[in-house]
Design a protein around this motif. Structure first.
Motif, PDB file in Angstrom:
ATOM      1  N   THR A   5       1.096  -1.415  -0.075  1.00 58.90           N
ATOM      2  CA  THR A   5       0.096   0.434   0.274  1.00 58.90           C
ATOM      3  C   THR A   5       0.388   1.657  -0.124  1.00 58.90           C
ATOM      4  OG1 THR A   5      -0.197  -0.092   2.669  1.00 58.90           O
ATOM      5  CG2 THR A   5      -1.891  -1.540   1.074  1.00 58.90           C
ATOM      6  N   ASN A   9       4.712   1.546  -5.056  1.00 55.40           N
ATOM      7  CA  ASN A   9       4.603   0.683  -5.446  1.00 55.40           C
ATOM      8  C   ASN A   9       3.185   0.786  -5.859  1.00 55.40           C
ATOM      9  OD1 ASN A   9       5.506  -1.954  -5.059  1.00 55.40           O
ATOM     10  ND2 ASN A   9       5.954  -0.931  -3.191  1.00 55.40           N
ATOM     11  N   GLN A  10       1.887   1.510  -5.202  1.00 58.18           N
ATOM     12  CA  GLN A  10       0.569   2.103  -5.808  1.00 58.18           C
ATOM     13  C   GLN A  10       1.434   3.079  -6.854  1.00 58.18           C
ATOM     14  OE1 GLN A  10      -2.219   1.102  -4.640  1.00 58.18           O
ATOM     15  NE2 GLN A  10      -1.268  -0.320  -3.517  1.00 58.18           N
ATOM     16  N   HIS A  11       2.231   4.251  -6.841  1.00 59.25           N
ATOM     17  CA  HIS A  11       2.273   4.452  -8.453  1.00 59.25           C
ATOM     18  C   HIS A  11       2.443   3.586  -9.765  1.00 59.25           C
ATOM     19  CE1 HIS A  11       3.438   7.979 -10.653  1.00 59.25           C
ATOM     20  NE2 HIS A  11       4.092   7.519 -10.982  1.00 59.25           N
ATOM     21  N   ALA A  14      -0.338   1.654 -11.348  1.00 55.30           N
ATOM     22  CA  ALA A  14      -1.274   2.657 -11.599  1.00 55.30           C
ATOM     23  C   ALA A  14      -0.821   2.745 -12.974  1.00 55.30           C
ATOM     24  CB  ALA A  14      -1.596   3.722 -10.963  1.00 55.30           C
TER      25      ALA A  14
END
Length: 97
Positions: A5, A9-11, A14
């Motif tokens: 989270t 990592n999220q970037h 996506a």
């Protein structure tokens, strides 16, 4: 990387989805981290001469998508914190619980 989270990592997930219209796999994350590790080693070496890069790689202390990464004196991975084990569920990689 999938299931983590933190913002980096999220970037990555996506951006990978948007660019490739598919989920990133472990190899995409490994390649991403590897390029940053190598670029930082070249910067530290101040050269592209192989032995200088090798010596600079031994000074790696990198925190990336797959967690912390350092090399041991024998050039093996020395850090494994942050490793996420995944399984395939309904055709997608998900964290193993």
């Amino acid at each position: 990387f999938i299931g983590k989270t933190d913002p980096a990592n999220q970037h990555f997930v996506a951006a990978f989805r948007a660019a490739n219209n598919q989920e990133p796999d472990q190899f995409a994350a490994q390649a991403y981290d590897t390029l940053f590790i190598l670029a930082a080693a070249i910067d530290r070496a101040g050269s592209v001469e192989p032995t200088r890069i090798r010596d600079a790689l031994l000074k790696t202390d990198y925190s990336g998508l797959l967690g912390s990464f350092r090399f041991s004196p024998s050039r093996d991975p020395a850090a494994t914190s942050g490793v996420v084990v995944t399984m395939v569920k309904e055709g997608k990689a998900v964290p193993l619980e």
